[in-house]
Write an enzyme that holds these catalytic residues in place. Sequence first.
Site: not given
Length: 347
Positions: A70, A73, A116, A167, A169
């Site tokens: 990811c 992260c 995450h 993730h 966001h």
Amino acid sequence: MKKTVTTLADGRELIYYDSADDTVRDAVDPRPLDAVSTSSEIRRDPLLGDSVAIASHRQGRTYHPPADECPLCPSREGRHSEIPDTGYDVVVFENRFPSLAGDSGRCEVVCFTSDHDVSFAGLTEEQAGLVLEAWTDRTADLAELPQVAQVFCFENRGAEIGVTLGHPHGQIYGYPFVTPRTEQMFRSMDSHRAETGRNLFDDVVARELAGGERVVLEGEHWVAFVPYAAHWPYEVHLHPRRRVPDLRELDEAARTEFPQIYLELLRRFDRIFGPGEPPTPYISAWHQAPFRAPGREEFALHLELFTIRRTPGKLKFLAGSESGMNVFINDVPPEAAAQRLREVASE
Ligand SMILES: [Zn+2]
């Protein structure tokens, strides 16, 4: 809140927002990144008069990477992500695959937490409050850029919406022009003022509160309702009671209450379709006044939250009428949607 501005290996800006004032962020991005090359171009459609961002470089963007790769992260030994430090609270950085860049605006990514596996609805009030600070600060910073006319903070959640990174966001777009939806709201606002002498947003909110059947929840400083002519199966508009044009002008009381109200709304969204259903896909969109538009003080900052899921396992597609003619057909009556959003309250 402490803000630390730094740059990534390819020159893009990265900003840490930390709740502890004594946090030190000095990790360096060691990746051998080429400078970002973007070919973003804004083209005006002569028939519709709107603009399309043509962004061919985005075809190569990161697409559903495995969780251990990811890019959002924190970095760890031997694996460097977009965030050089080994932890963070909230972080914002310029998108490596922007739809808008240079003279045609700016695209940023906001990571809500370093965890995450949590969603926005799973954040604490303190974490959600820090995200609000970051949105506000980005709006203030981007207001200073001459190429940015309007700032749009939003979150796409769920693979059904087209999210390519798991993730938690969101994104911030700094558009080089006033967007069509905002232009339309300004036209409606201006004609309402001419006809009635009153502010359109004030009247809409007052009408919802007086009727009450579409009100979802009321705080001391915020109100949330399903709009009379909701376009989406479940759609909620969240307004501060004191009308302000953008995030910068929210007062302390509204800022303090926001996390509680917004987290409750998101948690209710996840319960709409009952237990056992995967998390509700949604789009959460902040509407703010453009920076240099005449009459911007009349505009009402508000958040529009909606899902494209209409029943368990079924999505609302933008098909012929919606995509071809901009005429929405909504199968869920707004009053029924509001009723559902009230009955899944967590209290
Ligand atoms: Zn991650």
